[in-house]
Design an enzyme around this catalytic site. Structure first.
Site, mmCIF file in Angstrom:
data_model
loop_
_atom_site.group_PDB
_atom_site.id
_atom_site.type_symbol
_atom_site.label_atom_id
_atom_site.label_comp_id
_atom_site.label_asym_id
_atom_site.label_seq_id
_atom_site.Cartn_x
_atom_site.Cartn_y
_atom_site.Cartn_z
ATOM 1 N N LYS A 17 26.619 -7.356 -7.744
ATOM 2 C CA LYS A 17 26.942 -6.366 -8.785
ATOM 3 C C LYS A 17 25.831 -6.267 -9.846
ATOM 4 O O LYS A 17 24.952 -7.129 -9.914
ATOM 5 C CB LYS A 17 28.293 -6.747 -9.408
ATOM 6 C CG LYS A 17 29.469 -6.675 -8.415
ATOM 7 C CD LYS A 17 30.779 -7.023 -9.116
ATOM 8 C CE LYS A 17 31.980 -6.843 -8.206
ATOM 9 N NZ LYS A 17 33.251 -7.139 -8.931
ATOM 10 N N TYR A 42 36.596 2.148 -5.839
ATOM 11 C CA TYR A 42 37.627 1.352 -6.520
ATOM 12 C C TYR A 42 38.911 2.147 -6.760
ATOM 13 O O TYR A 42 39.701 1.790 -7.641
ATOM 14 C CB TYR A 42 37.084 0.799 -7.832
ATOM 15 C CG TYR A 42 36.177 -0.408 -7.649
ATOM 16 C CD1 TYR A 42 36.698 -1.634 -7.224
ATOM 17 C CD2 TYR A 42 34.822 -0.345 -7.907
ATOM 18 C CE1 TYR A 42 35.888 -2.744 -7.052
ATOM 19 C CE2 TYR A 42 33.989 -1.459 -7.740
ATOM 20 C CZ TYR A 42 34.538 -2.653 -7.312
ATOM 21 O OH TYR A 42 33.745 -3.766 -7.149
ATOM 22 N N ASN A 97 31.458 -9.966 -12.832
ATOM 23 C CA ASN A 97 31.641 -11.200 -12.066
ATOM 24 C C ASN A 97 30.738 -11.314 -10.830
ATOM 25 O O ASN A 97 31.093 -11.969 -9.848
ATOM 26 C CB ASN A 97 33.120 -11.409 -11.717
ATOM 27 C CG ASN A 97 33.685 -10.279 -10.883
ATOM 28 O OD1 ASN A 97 32.968 -9.337 -10.548
ATOM 29 N ND2 ASN A 97 34.946 -10.381 -10.536
ATOM 30 N N HIS A 155 31.133 -8.811 -5.182
ATOM 31 C CA HIS A 155 32.367 -8.290 -4.574
ATOM 32 C C HIS A 155 32.529 -8.919 -3.205
ATOM 33 O O HIS A 155 31.537 -9.176 -2.517
ATOM 34 C CB HIS A 155 32.257 -6.768 -4.409
ATOM 35 C CG HIS A 155 33.347 -6.179 -3.561
ATOM 36 N ND1 HIS A 155 34.586 -5.862 -4.074
ATOM 37 C CD2 HIS A 155 33.398 -5.882 -2.230
ATOM 38 C CE1 HIS A 155 35.349 -5.395 -3.090
ATOM 39 N NE2 HIS A 155 34.658 -5.387 -1.964
ATOM 40 N N GLU A 194 35.161 -0.472 3.570
ATOM 41 C CA GLU A 194 34.115 -0.615 2.548
ATOM 42 C C GLU A 194 32.717 -0.603 3.171
ATOM 43 O O GLU A 194 31.781 -0.021 2.620
ATOM 44 C CB GLU A 194 34.357 -1.895 1.745
ATOM 45 C CG GLU A 194 35.615 -1.805 0.899
ATOM 46 C CD GLU A 194 36.036 -3.107 0.248
ATOM 47 O OE1 GLU A 194 37.063 -3.104 -0.458
ATOM 48 O OE2 GLU A 194 35.363 -4.133 0.439
HETATM 49 P P1 IDP Z 1 38.299 -9.266 -6.754
HETATM 50 O O1 IDP Z 1 36.937 -8.625 -6.979
HETATM 51 O O2 IDP Z 1 38.245 -10.751 -6.965
HETATM 52 O O3 IDP Z 1 38.930 -8.884 -5.441
HETATM 53 P P2 IDP Z 1 40.156 -7.413 -8.017
HETATM 54 O O4 IDP Z 1 41.455 -7.820 -8.628
HETATM 55 O O5 IDP Z 1 40.179 -6.695 -6.699
HETATM 56 O O6 IDP Z 1 39.240 -8.734 -7.929
HETATM 57 O O7 IDP Z 1 39.396 -6.533 -9.093
HETATM 58 C C1 IDP Z 1 38.256 -5.775 -8.733
HETATM 59 C C2 IDP Z 1 37.204 -5.948 -9.813
HETATM 60 O O8 IDP Z 1 37.683 -5.380 -11.029
HETATM 61 C C3 IDP Z 1 36.876 -7.402 -10.179
HETATM 62 O O9 IDP Z 1 35.974 -8.025 -9.288
HETATM 63 C C4 IDP Z 1 36.299 -7.239 -11.568
HETATM 64 O O10 IDP Z 1 34.943 -6.769 -11.542
HETATM 65 C C5 IDP Z 1 37.179 -6.134 -12.143
HETATM 66 N N1 IDP Z 1 38.329 -6.690 -12.877
HETATM 67 C C6 IDP Z 1 39.419 -7.306 -12.351
HETATM 68 N N2 IDP Z 1 40.271 -7.711 -13.315
HETATM 69 C C7 IDP Z 1 39.699 -7.332 -14.488
HETATM 70 C C8 IDP Z 1 40.107 -7.460 -15.865
HETATM 71 O O11 IDP Z 1 41.152 -8.009 -16.190
HETATM 72 N N3 IDP Z 1 39.246 -6.945 -16.807
HETATM 73 C C9 IDP Z 1 38.067 -6.325 -16.478
HETATM 74 N N4 IDP Z 1 37.658 -6.178 -15.196
HETATM 75 C C10 IDP Z 1 38.458 -6.678 -14.215
HETATM 76 MG MG MG Z 2 39.559 -7.043 -4.760
#
Ligand code: IDP
Ligand code: MG
Length: 140
Positions: free
Chosen positions: A11, A51, A114, A117, A128
């Protein structure tokens, strides 16, 4: 039967922090083979579509803005049990909760920014991967 492919993105925060090389090294050291890879910058429309599943979540706008803030690396990876093993390698969504030694524990800044992905199912790995790569760009 579990699938042998998953899809990942490095990312914008990790690209900006110059961690592409470190993260790819961790991925290949863990036994994944790269089947397709490119650097690209997503448009707002592309990030919204990728997304779309999160469109009702409160962080959707922030997520789309972040994912379009700079280039990403998109890649298709191969390994036995790819989806589950890759989710283990990257760690929990929130780096504060990610296991020691995982990619997110090492390189993620926050739950939003984070670093990587990883697809959450074989079905989504295929969707994807197809979103980013025509079949002809994937190594057999
Ligand atoms: P994942 O990437 O671990 O599968 P998901 O719940 O699918 O997590 O969320 C997709 C992406 O959305 C996350 O990787 C992160 O970048 C973002 N995200 C998830 N939860 C939050 C939040 O509470 N605040 C801001 N961004 C979030
Ligand atoms: Mg996810």
């Amino acid at each position: 039967m579990t699938g042998t492919r998953t899809f990942t993105m490095i990312k914008p925060d990790a690209v900006e922090d110059k961690n592409i090389g470190n993260i790819l090294q961790m991925i290949t050291d863990a036994g994944f083979t790269i089947k397709a890879m490119k650097l690209r910058r997503l448009s707002t429309e592309q990030a919204q579509e990728f997304y779309a599943i999160h469109s009702e979540r409160p962080f959707y706008g922030e997520l789309v803005e972040y994912m379009t803030s700079g280039p990403i690396i998109a890649a298709i990876l191969e390994k036995d049990n790819a989806v589950e093993d890759f989710r283990t390698l990257i760690g929990a969504t929130n780096p504060a909760e990610a296991a020691e030694g995982t990619i997110r524990a090492k390189y993620a800044e926050s739950i939003g920014r984070n670093a990587v992905h990883g697809s959450d199912s074989d079905e989504n790995a295929e969707i994807e991967g197809n979103f980013h790569f025509p079949v002809a760009e994937v190594v057999a």
